[in-house]
Design a protein around this motif. Structure first.
Motif, PDB file in Angstrom:
ATOM      1  N   TYR A  81       7.469  44.770  52.840  1.00 34.55           N
ATOM      2  CA  TYR A  81       9.054  44.196  53.137  1.00 34.55           C
ATOM      3  C   TYR A  81       9.530  44.516  54.558  1.00 34.55           C
ATOM      4  CZ  TYR A  81      14.058  44.636  52.311  1.00 34.55           C
ATOM      5  OH  TYR A  81      15.304  44.454  52.221  1.00 34.55           O
ATOM      6  N   THR A  82      10.467  43.762  54.762  1.00 33.47           N
ATOM      7  CA  THR A  82      11.113  44.048  56.097  1.00 33.47           C
ATOM      8  C   THR A  82      12.566  43.672  55.746  1.00 33.47           C
ATOM      9  OG1 THR A  82       9.185  43.092  57.315  1.00 33.47           O
ATOM     10  CG2 THR A  82      11.325  43.444  58.378  1.00 33.47           C
ATOM     11  N   ARG A  83      13.475  44.777  56.355  1.00 34.36           N
ATOM     12  CA  ARG A  83      14.810  44.669  56.074  1.00 34.36           C
ATOM     13  C   ARG A  83      15.337  43.730  57.047  1.00 34.36           C
ATOM     14  NH1 ARG A  83      18.671  49.385  54.538  1.00 34.36           N
ATOM     15  NH2 ARG A  83      17.280  50.908  52.950  1.00 34.36           N
ATOM     16  N   ALA A  84      16.674  43.108  56.511  1.00 38.07           N
ATOM     17  CA  ALA A  84      17.422  42.198  57.492  1.00 38.07           C
ATOM     18  C   ALA A  84      17.583  43.007  58.909  1.00 38.07           C
ATOM     19  CB  ALA A  84      18.663  41.588  57.100  1.00 38.07           C
ATOM     20  N   GLY A  85      17.356  42.376  59.799  1.00 39.59           N
ATOM     21  CA  GLY A  85      17.718  42.807  61.235  1.00 39.59           C
ATOM     22  C   GLY A  85      16.279  43.641  61.984  1.00 39.59           C
ATOM     23  N   ALA A  86      15.430  44.057  61.075  1.00 38.21           N
ATOM     24  CA  ALA A  86      14.447  44.790  61.650  1.00 38.21           C
ATOM     25  C   ALA A  86      13.408  43.992  62.427  1.00 38.21           C
ATOM     26  CB  ALA A  86      13.718  45.393  60.277  1.00 38.21           C
ATOM     27  N   GLU A  87      13.128  42.743  62.127  1.00 39.36           N
ATOM     28  CA  GLU A  87      12.243  41.845  62.982  1.00 39.36           C
ATOM     29  C   GLU A  87      12.908  41.167  64.024  1.00 39.36           C
ATOM     30  OE1 GLU A  87       8.579  38.602  62.365  1.00 39.36           O
ATOM     31  OE2 GLU A  87       9.903  39.208  60.843  1.00 39.36           O
ATOM     32  N   GLY A 185      24.425  35.950  54.048  1.00 36.87           N
ATOM     33  CA  GLY A 185      25.243  35.253  54.745  1.00 36.87           C
ATOM     34  C   GLY A 185      25.944  36.357  55.967  1.00 36.87           C
ATOM     35  N   ARG A 186      26.146  35.743  56.983  1.00 34.49           N
ATOM     36  CA  ARG A 186      26.525  36.484  58.217  1.00 34.49           C
ATOM     37  C   ARG A 186      28.100  36.714  58.265  1.00 34.49           C
ATOM     38  NH1 ARG A 186      24.262  37.362  63.543  1.00 34.49           N
ATOM     39  NH2 ARG A 186      22.325  37.255  62.429  1.00 34.49           N
ATOM     40  N   SER A 187      28.528  37.971  58.686  1.00 35.39           N
ATOM     41  CA  SER A 187      29.810  38.190  58.635  1.00 35.39           C
ATOM     42  C   SER A 187      30.122  39.445  59.814  1.00 35.39           C
ATOM     43  CB  SER A 187      30.499  38.867  57.543  1.00 35.39           C
ATOM     44  OG  SER A 187      30.240  40.258  57.268  1.00 35.39           O
ATOM     45  N   PRO A 188      31.196  39.434  60.498  1.00 37.51           N
ATOM     46  CA  PRO A 188      31.222  40.487  61.540  1.00 37.51           C
ATOM     47  C   PRO A 188      30.901  41.895  61.280  1.00 37.51           C
ATOM     48  CG  PRO A 188      33.336  38.963  61.514  1.00 37.51           C
ATOM     49  CD  PRO A 188      32.370  38.601  60.158  1.00 37.51           C
ATOM     50  N   ASP A 189      30.861  41.981  59.926  1.00 34.92           N
ATOM     51  CA  ASP A 189      30.699  43.580  59.481  1.00 34.92           C
ATOM     52  C   ASP A 189      29.171  43.658  59.209  1.00 34.92           C
ATOM     53  OD1 ASP A 189      33.400  44.064  59.311  1.00 34.92           O
ATOM     54  OD2 ASP A 189      33.665  43.430  57.029  1.00 34.92           O
ATOM     55  N   ASP A 190      28.480  42.651  59.248  1.00 35.77           N
ATOM     56  CA  ASP A 190      27.133  42.988  59.378  1.00 35.77           C
ATOM     57  C   ASP A 190      26.467  43.954  60.461  1.00 35.77           C
ATOM     58  OD1 ASP A 190      26.518  41.612  56.963  1.00 35.77           O
ATOM     59  OD2 ASP A 190      26.260  39.710  57.907  1.00 35.77           O
ATOM     60  N   PRO A 191      25.306  44.433  60.348  1.00 39.28           N
ATOM     61  CA  PRO A 191      24.911  45.526  61.307  1.00 39.28           C
ATOM     62  C   PRO A 191      24.569  44.529  62.526  1.00 39.28           C
ATOM     63  CG  PRO A 191      24.148  46.243  59.458  1.00 39.28           C
ATOM     64  CD  PRO A 191      24.847  45.060  59.133  1.00 39.28           C
ATOM     65  N   ALA A 192      23.668  43.392  62.344  1.00 37.68           N
ATOM     66  CA  ALA A 192      23.683  42.567  63.394  1.00 37.68           C
ATOM     67  C   ALA A 192      24.813  41.505  63.940  1.00 37.68           C
ATOM     68  CB  ALA A 192      22.466  41.721  63.007  1.00 37.68           C
ATOM     69  N   GLY A 193      25.399  41.545  63.064  1.00 37.68           N
ATOM     70  CA  GLY A 193      26.760  40.360  63.101  1.00 37.68           C
ATOM     71  C   GLY A 193      27.796  40.625  64.322  1.00 37.68           C
ATOM     72  N   ALA A 194      27.754  41.868  64.997  1.00 35.66           N
ATOM     73  CA  ALA A 194      28.498  41.912  65.963  1.00 35.66           C
ATOM     74  C   ALA A 194      27.983  41.353  67.356  1.00 35.66           C
ATOM     75  CB  ALA A 194      28.683  43.419  66.636  1.00 35.66           C
ATOM     76  N   GLU A 195      26.675  40.959  67.570  1.00 33.30           N
ATOM     77  CA  GLU A 195      26.208  40.267  68.321  1.00 33.30           C
ATOM     78  C   GLU A 195      26.806  38.889  68.538  1.00 33.30           C
ATOM     79  OE1 GLU A 195      22.021  40.631  69.011  1.00 33.30           O
ATOM     80  OE2 GLU A 195      22.099  42.809  68.254  1.00 33.30           O
ATOM     81  N   GLY A 196      26.990  38.279  67.234  1.00 35.94           N
ATOM     82  CA  GLY A 196      27.810  36.911  67.203  1.00 35.94           C
ATOM     83  C   GLY A 196      26.840  35.895  67.347  1.00 35.94           C
ATOM     84  N   ARG A 197      25.488  35.984  66.966  1.00 37.98           N
ATOM     85  CA  ARG A 197      24.601  34.745  67.467  1.00 37.98           C
ATOM     86  C   ARG A 197      24.113  34.232  66.228  1.00 37.98           C
ATOM     87  NH1 ARG A 197      22.188  35.525  72.460  1.00 37.98           N
ATOM     88  NH2 ARG A 197      22.699  37.459  73.660  1.00 37.98           N
ATOM     89  N   GLY A 198      24.438  34.510  65.062  1.00 40.00           N
ATOM     90  CA  GLY A 198      24.442  33.720  63.809  1.00 40.00           C
ATOM     91  C   GLY A 198      22.793  33.630  63.834  1.00 40.00           C
TER      92      GLY A 198
END
Length: 350
Positions: A81-87, A185-198
């Motif tokens: 298993y790989t968490r979102a944002g880990a790869e 789903g991506r939102s500004p509160d997601d840990p990787a969402g601040a980069e805004g790349r979708g």
């Protein structure tokens, strides 16, 4: 952009000489001009897909602790298993969680003089809380392998080769790799969402022979073409098929390994897919086919990325990709390799 990928019906391959020849001509055009197409008529029973989908959704609904218990970092075989944002792809986090599964094999004995790729075969990790997942995914993997092998034989015929031209590089021990993937789903509160790349997964080529993708009704897959990015919108009852870099390597670029990406779903939505990658035997070396003169004249040469060179030795090629995609696994299990020391701390190229 609207979908403009061709749709091919695999049942034509076994439907008489005229239909077969027409299918091979359509296949040849698809893999040279686009490198992606929809496949219908594949013959996989609906119940296998239904079971795989059901178990995939159950897995992603498990408590986070149950998923983390089979984290890929525990496996020298890059299973688990790989968490979102880990790869990461191209240095940016991929906003997807996933489970990687391969062929169930015993680990090979370790010896000092063995190449690093001999550490890759081994067992999968399965969640103790979901015993039905194993049978459902391995059954799907076997069915997808059979379709991929039929397609490889059709590719060979379409290129003026014997039907079994590719058989020696996958016979007996093909490199099977299955992923079940959830794109939140991506939102500004997601840990990787601040980069805004979708970025569900960043722009890349697949490294193996063939990919068979089963996607749900949430779009997001995009294919790079001469006219820009094309949406590979979901079509019920079909796979998305794309050629990998090994086929581009074998045909001096006649077959196109096409760049593609997944755009993360909007907030409040999610996307699930089941991706199967057929690769060559790890102990094989990719041949260069002798194409008929009229096809050789249309071969464009390789378009490999200088940051991601291609090797004809399959084991070395596959190992390179695994180390770059999962540097945490690399550092835990492959710290003795010189190339691991050079991996960036934040991730690598996928």
């Amino acid at each position: 952009m609207t979908a403009r990928l061709p749709i091919l019906d695999l049942s034509r391959f076994d439907a008489g000489r005229a239909e077969r020849d027409g299918f091979l001509a359509d296949l040849r055009a698809a893999v040279r001009d686009v490198g992606f197409f929809y496949l219908s008529g594949h013959g996989i029973p609906d119940d296998l897909a239904t079971a795989a989908w059901a178990e995939a959704h159950r897995f992603f609904d498990l408590p986070q602790g149950d998923k983390d218990a089979i984290d890929m970092v525990n496996s020298p075989h890059f299973r688990g298993y790989t968490r979102a944002g880990a790869e990461r792809t191209r240095g940016q986090p991929d906003w997807r969680e996933q489970l990687d599964v391969g062929t169930e094999r015993f680990a090979l004995p370790r010896t000092d003089d063995a190449p690093a790729w001999t550490r890759l075969p081994g067992p999968n990790q399965w969640p103790a809380a979901q015993p039905a997942l194993r049978d459902a995914l391995l059954a799907w993997q076997e069915a997808a392998t059979a379709v991929a092998i039929r397609l490889l034989r059709a590719f060979a015929l379409a290129l003026g080769q014997a039907a079994d031209a590719f058989d020696p590089i996958f016979a007996e021990t093909p490199n099977q790799h299955l992923k079940i993937i959830r794109y939140p789903g991506r939102s500004p509160d997601d840990p990787a969402g601040a980069e805004g790349r979708g970025q569900g997964v960043g722009a890349h080529k697949d490294s193996g022979l063939l990919t068979l993708l089963l996607q749900d009704d949430q779009g997001g897959l995009q294919v790079e073409t001469a006219d820009g990015w094309v949406d590979a919108v979901p079509i019920p009852g079909t796979f998305i098929i794309n050629a990998g870099e090994l086929l581009e390597l074998a045909t001096d670029g006649y077959i196109r390994a096409t760049v593609h990406r997944v755009v993360a779903p909007p907030a409040g939505a999610e996307r699930t897919s089941i991706a199967f990658f057929l690769g060559a035997r790890l102990d094989a070396r990719m041949p260069l086919l002798t194409l008929p003169p009229e096809l050789k004249a249309e071969a464009r040469g390789l378009s490999s990325d200088p940051l991601n060179p291609l090797f004809r030795d399959i084991g070395a090629n596959y190992m390179k990709g695994r180390l770059r995609s999962h540097p945490d696994v690399a550092r835990r299990h492959y710290a003795d390799l010189p190339e691991v020391a050079a991996l960036p701390q934040a991730g690598g190229y996928a």
